[in-house]
Motif scaffolding. Structure first.
Motif, PDB file in Angstrom:
ATOM      1  N   VAL A   1      52.657 123.201  85.884  1.00  0.00           N
ATOM      2  CA  VAL A   1      52.198 124.588  85.803  1.00  0.00           C
ATOM      3  C   VAL A   1      52.008 124.985  84.339  1.00  0.00           C
ATOM      4  N   MET A   2      52.946 124.609  83.486  1.00  0.00           N
ATOM      5  CA  MET A   2      52.824 124.945  82.063  1.00  0.00           C
ATOM      6  C   MET A   2      51.642 124.218  81.427  1.00  0.00           C
ATOM      7  N   HIS A   3      51.366 123.003  81.878  1.00  0.00           N
ATOM      8  CA  HIS A   3      50.165 122.301  81.402  1.00  0.00           C
ATOM      9  C   HIS A   3      48.908 123.079  81.802  1.00  0.00           C
ATOM     10  N   ALA A   4      48.872 123.559  83.031  1.00  0.00           N
ATOM     11  CA  ALA A   4      47.721 124.343  83.493  1.00  0.00           C
ATOM     12  C   ALA A   4      47.621 125.659  82.721  1.00  0.00           C
ATOM     13  N   TRP A   5      48.738 126.319  82.511  1.00  0.00           N
ATOM     14  CA  TRP A   5      48.728 127.582  81.767  1.00  0.00           C
ATOM     15  C   TRP A   5      48.259 127.375  80.332  1.00  0.00           C
ATOM     16  N   ALA A   6      48.533 126.214  79.756  1.00  0.00           N
ATOM     17  CA  ALA A   6      48.119 125.935  78.379  1.00  0.00           C
ATOM     18  C   ALA A   6      46.606 126.020  78.208  1.00  0.00           C
ATOM     19  N   ALA A   7      45.876 125.791  79.287  1.00  0.00           N
ATOM     20  CA  ALA A   7      44.419 125.825  79.231  1.00  0.00           C
ATOM     21  C   ALA A   7      43.827 126.996  80.010  1.00  0.00           C
ATOM     22  N   ASP A   8      44.653 127.913  80.446  1.00  0.00           N
ATOM     23  CA  ASP A   8      44.193 129.056  81.239  1.00  0.00           C
ATOM     24  C   ASP A   8      43.344 129.993  80.389  1.00  0.00           C
ATOM     25  N   GLU A   9      42.480 130.752  81.026  1.00  0.00           N
ATOM     26  CA  GLU A   9      41.665 131.716  80.272  1.00  0.00           C
ATOM     27  C   GLU A   9      42.487 132.905  79.786  1.00  0.00           C
ATOM     28  N   ASP A  10      43.628 133.159  80.406  1.00  0.00           N
ATOM     29  CA  ASP A  10      44.474 134.276  79.991  1.00  0.00           C
ATOM     30  C   ASP A  10      45.309 133.864  78.778  1.00  0.00           C
ATOM     31  N   LEU A  11      45.121 134.561  77.673  1.00  0.00           N
ATOM     32  CA  LEU A  11      45.823 134.183  76.445  1.00  0.00           C
ATOM     33  C   LEU A  11      47.327 134.325  76.549  1.00  0.00           C
TER      34      LEU A  11
ATOM     35  N   LYS B   1      49.208 133.757  79.236  1.00  0.00           N
ATOM     36  CA  LYS B   1      49.734 132.578  79.923  1.00  0.00           C
ATOM     37  C   LYS B   1      49.729 131.383  78.971  1.00  0.00           C
ATOM     38  N   ARG B   2      48.691 131.277  78.147  1.00  0.00           N
ATOM     39  CA  ARG B   2      48.654 130.200  77.160  1.00  0.00           C
ATOM     40  C   ARG B   2      49.807 130.351  76.171  1.00  0.00           C
ATOM     41  N   ARG B   3      50.035 131.576  75.700  1.00  0.00           N
ATOM     42  CA  ARG B   3      51.145 131.808  74.765  1.00  0.00           C
ATOM     43  C   ARG B   3      52.488 131.455  75.419  1.00  0.00           C
ATOM     44  N   THR B   4      52.646 131.797  76.681  1.00  0.00           N
ATOM     45  CA  THR B   4      53.872 131.459  77.402  1.00  0.00           C
ATOM     46  C   THR B   4      54.086 129.951  77.421  1.00  0.00           C
ATOM     47  N   SER B   5      53.026 129.196  77.691  1.00  0.00           N
ATOM     48  CA  SER B   5      53.166 127.737  77.735  1.00  0.00           C
ATOM     49  C   SER B   5      53.572 127.162  76.383  1.00  0.00           C
TER      50      SER B   5
ATOM     51  N   THR C   1      58.372 117.147  74.231  1.00  0.00           N
ATOM     52  CA  THR C   1      57.364 117.100  73.166  1.00  0.00           C
ATOM     53  C   THR C   1      55.959 116.843  73.702  1.00  0.00           C
ATOM     54  N   ALA C   2      55.851 116.170  74.827  1.00  0.00           N
ATOM     55  CA  ALA C   2      54.519 115.968  75.419  1.00  0.00           C
ATOM     56  C   ALA C   2      53.941 117.304  75.875  1.00  0.00           C
ATOM     57  N   LEU C   3      54.763 118.139  76.487  1.00  0.00           N
ATOM     58  CA  LEU C   3      54.307 119.462  76.913  1.00  0.00           C
ATOM     59  C   LEU C   3      54.010 120.341  75.703  1.00  0.00           C
ATOM     60  N   LEU C   4      54.881 120.336  74.718  1.00  0.00           N
ATOM     61  CA  LEU C   4      54.647 121.127  73.514  1.00  0.00           C
ATOM     62  C   LEU C   4      53.343 120.702  72.838  1.00  0.00           C
ATOM     63  N   THR C   5      53.139 119.418  72.707  1.00  0.00           N
ATOM     64  CA  THR C   5      51.911 118.888  72.105  1.00  0.00           C
ATOM     65  C   THR C   5      50.690 119.330  72.898  1.00  0.00           C
ATOM     66  N   ALA C   6      50.733 119.173  74.201  1.00  0.00           N
ATOM     67  CA  ALA C   6      49.592 119.545  75.044  1.00  0.00           C
ATOM     68  C   ALA C   6      49.285 121.036  74.950  1.00  0.00           C
ATOM     69  N   ALA C   7      50.340 121.864  74.970  1.00  0.00           N
ATOM     70  CA  ALA C   7      50.137 123.312  74.907  1.00  0.00           C
ATOM     71  C   ALA C   7      49.524 123.713  73.568  1.00  0.00           C
ATOM     72  N   ILE C   8      49.993 123.099  72.496  1.00  0.00           N
ATOM     73  CA  ILE C   8      49.450 123.421  71.175  1.00  0.00           C
ATOM     74  C   ILE C   8      48.028 122.899  71.037  1.00  0.00           C
ATOM     75  N   GLU C   9      47.814 121.635  71.377  1.00  0.00           N
ATOM     76  CA  GLU C   9      46.485 121.040  71.209  1.00  0.00           C
ATOM     77  C   GLU C   9      45.423 121.757  72.034  1.00  0.00           C
ATOM     78  N   ALA C  10      45.802 122.290  73.182  1.00  0.00           N
ATOM     79  CA  ALA C  10      44.836 123.028  74.008  1.00  0.00           C
ATOM     80  C   ALA C  10      44.428 124.343  73.362  1.00  0.00           C
ATOM     81  N   ASN C  11      45.172 124.776  72.342  1.00  0.00           N
ATOM     82  CA  ASN C  11      44.943 126.100  71.762  1.00  0.00           C
ATOM     83  C   ASN C  11      44.687 126.116  70.262  1.00  0.00           C
ATOM     84  N   THR C  12      44.565 124.962  69.635  1.00  0.00           N
ATOM     85  CA  THR C  12      44.391 124.951  68.185  1.00  0.00           C
ATOM     86  C   THR C  12      43.104 125.630  67.732  1.00  0.00           C
TER      87      THR C  12
END
Length: 165
Positions: A77-87, A89-93, A106-117
């Motif tokens: 769910v957090m992986h999906a939120w990382a790429a959600d259109e709602d900012l 939800k992205r910030r939450t991830s 760290t894989a989740l942290l990396t994915a959440a950050i990389e989806a939003n750089t």
């Protein structure tokens, strides 16, 4: 609890009523209800609250503990939120693991950050820096390597991430 919290949240005339709704969900008497079934409640609060103060509280004190206790259910769910259109939800991830220390995924942290750089929103850039800065207290080498390996990070994110390195 869920019904009362949502009623209070949805009918709030003042910010403090929404703070109370968030507090109600975390009351120790309702600890047994802290399961992935509450995620839709928190998601509604995040999306409809749509501001940093609500999101930080929900991400760190509600979603984060759920993620810690139910990793297999909430990580996707957090992986999906990382790429959600709602900012929000992205910030939450990005910030939901602030208190995890060595338990940080760290894989989740990396994915959440990389989806939003590439996002230019202040709250996303600040959240990235904050998440990295918190993790740097536990794994400074990992954070330094991450920052060095991601030149696309915004100056704000980098400044926050390396503040105490």
């Amino acid at each position: 609890m869920r019904t009362a919290a949502l009623e209070l949240w949805r009918t709030a005339a003042y910010r403090e009523e929404r703070y109370l709704a968030i507090d109600l969900t975390g009351h120790r008497a309702y600890r047994a209800w802290q399961t992935p079934a509450l995620l839709p409640l928190y998601e509604e609060m995040i999306v409809t609250g749509a501001w940093w103060d609500y999101v930080e509280e929900i991400a760190n004190r509600r979603v984060g503990p759920l993620l810690r206790d139910f990793r297999s259910e909430l990580t996707p769910v957090m992986h999906a939120w990382a790429a959600d259109e709602d900012l929000w939800k992205r910030r939450t991830s990005i910030i939901c693991q602030l208190s995890f220390k060595e338990a940080t995924d760290t894989a989740l942290l990396t994915a959440a950050i990389e989806a939003n750089t590439g996002d230019r929103d202040f709250f996303i850039r600040k959240g990235i820096g904050w998440a990295l800065r918190q993790f740097a207290r536990t794994e400074p080498g990992w954070v330094r390597a991450f920052v060095d390996g991601h030149p696309e990070l915004s100056p704000l994110s980098v400044r926050e991430a390396v503040k105490h390195l």
